[in-house]
Motif scaffolding. Structure first.
Motif, short mmCIF file in Angstrom:
data_model
loop_
_atom_site.label_atom_id
_atom_site.label_comp_id
_atom_site.label_asym_id
_atom_site.label_seq_id
_atom_site.Cartn_x
_atom_site.Cartn_y
_atom_site.Cartn_z
N ILE A 262 -8.28 -59.35 51.95
CA ILE A 262 -7.29 -58.98 52.96
C ILE A 262 -6.36 -60.17 53.16
CG2 ILE A 262 -8.77 -57.30 54.14
CD1 ILE A 262 -9.50 -59.44 56.15
N SER A 263 -5.32 -60.00 53.95
CA SER A 263 -4.35 -61.07 54.16
C SER A 263 -4.86 -62.06 55.20
CB SER A 263 -3.01 -60.49 54.62
OG SER A 263 -3.11 -60.02 55.96
N ARG A 264 -4.31 -63.28 55.14
CA ARG A 264 -4.67 -64.29 56.13
C ARG A 264 -4.17 -63.91 57.52
NH1 ARG A 264 -3.33 -70.25 54.08
NH2 ARG A 264 -4.34 -70.70 56.08
N VAL A 265 -3.07 -63.17 57.57
CA VAL A 265 -2.56 -62.69 58.86
C VAL A 265 -3.59 -61.78 59.52
CG1 VAL A 265 -0.80 -61.29 59.98
CG2 VAL A 265 -0.15 -62.89 58.17
N THR A 266 -4.23 -60.91 58.73
CA THR A 266 -5.27 -60.02 59.26
C THR A 266 -6.47 -60.82 59.75
OG1 THR A 266 -4.58 -58.24 57.77
CG2 THR A 266 -6.80 -58.10 58.68
N VAL A 267 -6.88 -61.83 58.97
CA VAL A 267 -8.00 -62.68 59.36
C VAL A 267 -7.69 -63.39 60.68
CG1 VAL A 267 -9.38 -64.70 58.75
CG2 VAL A 267 -8.77 -63.02 56.99
N ARG A 268 -6.48 -63.93 60.77
CA ARG A 268 -6.11 -64.67 61.99
C ARG A 268 -6.10 -63.75 63.21
NH1 ARG A 268 -1.77 -66.74 60.21
NH2 ARG A 268 -2.83 -68.55 59.34
N LYS A 269 -5.66 -62.52 63.03
CA LYS A 269 -5.62 -61.58 64.15
C LYS A 269 -7.02 -61.25 64.64
CE LYS A 269 -3.48 -57.22 65.60
NZ LYS A 269 -2.62 -56.08 65.18
N ALA A 270 -7.95 -61.05 63.71
CA ALA A 270 -9.34 -60.77 64.10
C ALA A 270 -9.96 -61.96 64.82
CB ALA A 270 -10.17 -60.42 62.86
N ILE A 271 -9.70 -63.16 64.30
CA ILE A 271 -10.26 -64.36 64.91
C ILE A 271 -9.64 -64.59 66.28
CG2 ILE A 271 -10.37 -66.88 64.72
CD1 ILE A 271 -10.81 -66.52 61.71
N ASP A 272 -8.33 -64.36 66.41
CA ASP A 272 -7.68 -64.51 67.72
C ASP A 272 -8.35 -63.63 68.78
OD1 ASP A 272 -5.87 -66.34 66.79
OD2 ASP A 272 -4.23 -64.90 66.53
N HIS A 273 -8.67 -62.39 68.41
CA HIS A 273 -9.31 -61.47 69.35
C HIS A 273 -10.70 -61.98 69.73
CE1 HIS A 273 -6.73 -57.81 69.76
NE2 HIS A 273 -6.14 -58.35 68.70
#
Length: 249
Positions: free
Chosen positions: A53-64
């Motif tokens: 998956i994209s790093r943007v997706t990873v960052r969004k999950a981690i932010d949550h």
């Protein structure tokens, strides 16, 4: 299974946005113990590559998950699992050691030693402990744990004639001194709220800017002599200090 293996089957999960799938996968790993308190997450790039998956997706999950309090970011170190401690009540009417407190709760108390040494005293230590001009101070500093979870930072100072060899202490200071008939009979405590420094949050495994309960204690021997001065920083998310009050008659 390594930490990165947790993310390799992400595309096979059914339904919902990818960031929610990743968020759920990390939540499940924390709840089952596959990811433990203090464990470092792989880098966003490594997670993205493993999960395809994209790093943007990873960052969004981690932010949550950071917002939910399950992960904590430490500048320059990475992202770590933060598993909240169950809250504990500490009565203020009983003079006990940390080890005794944990044993009474059915928990295993432990220590990670940060300092154990004979030192030249500070002016505060000299005055509070009543030290003579050439006396040394036994200074111990440790991270206290409950069932291997960090819960408090504790610094204690004693006169060197009471504790000539600080490195002889294995876990409980009071238990060690009790072997020689040295035991406090009363203490004065001062409690305040403080904001932890960045190095203290890292040791306790809590987010930067977290609050703590500062408990400063002066303990006395039966003779009236000061046995120790100490300061403990308790995680405010885990400790409630409780006092019983009565109406004067």
């Amino acid at each position: 299974m390594t930490n990165i293996d947790i993310f390799t089957q992400l595309p096979s999960l059914n339904g919902g946005p990818l960031y929610l799938k990743l968020k759920k996968r990390i939540e499940d790993a924390i709840s089952t113990g596959a990811l433990k308190h203090g464990d470092a997450l792989p880098s966003e790039r490594d997670i993205a590559d493993a999960a395809m998956i994209s790093r943007v997706t990873v960052r969004k999950a981690i932010d949550h998950l950071v917002d939910d309090g399950l992960l904590v970011r430490r500048h320059g170190s990475g992202t770590f699992v933060f598993k909240p401690m169950p809250r504990m009540q500490q009565p203020l009417t009983r003079l006990t050691s940390f080890s005794e407190d944990m044993e009474r709760r059915g928990m295993v108390g432990g220590s990670r030693w940060l300092e154990r040494a004979l030192c030249f005293p500070t002016p505060e230590e000299t005055m509070a402990l009543g030290l003579s001009g050439n006396a040394r101070v036994a200074r111990i500093r440790r991270l206290r744990t409950a069932n291997d979870m960090p819960i408090a930072l504790e610094r204690t100072s004693l006169a060197d004639d009471l504790l000539p060899n600080p490195e002889a202490i294995e876990n409980s200071l009071y238990a060690y001194l009790g072997q020689f008939g040295i035991r406090p009979v009363r203490a004065n405590q001062r409690i305040s709220a403080v904001v932890l420094r960045d190095d203290e949050t890292e040791l306790l495994g809590v987010p930067q800017g977290s609050a703590a309960l500062s408990v400063q204690r002066i303990a006395y021997l039966e003779t009236g002599r000061v046995m120790e001065i100490s300061r403990a920083l308790y995680r405010s998310d885990a400790y409630d200090l409780v006092a019983e009050l009565t109406i004067a008659r």
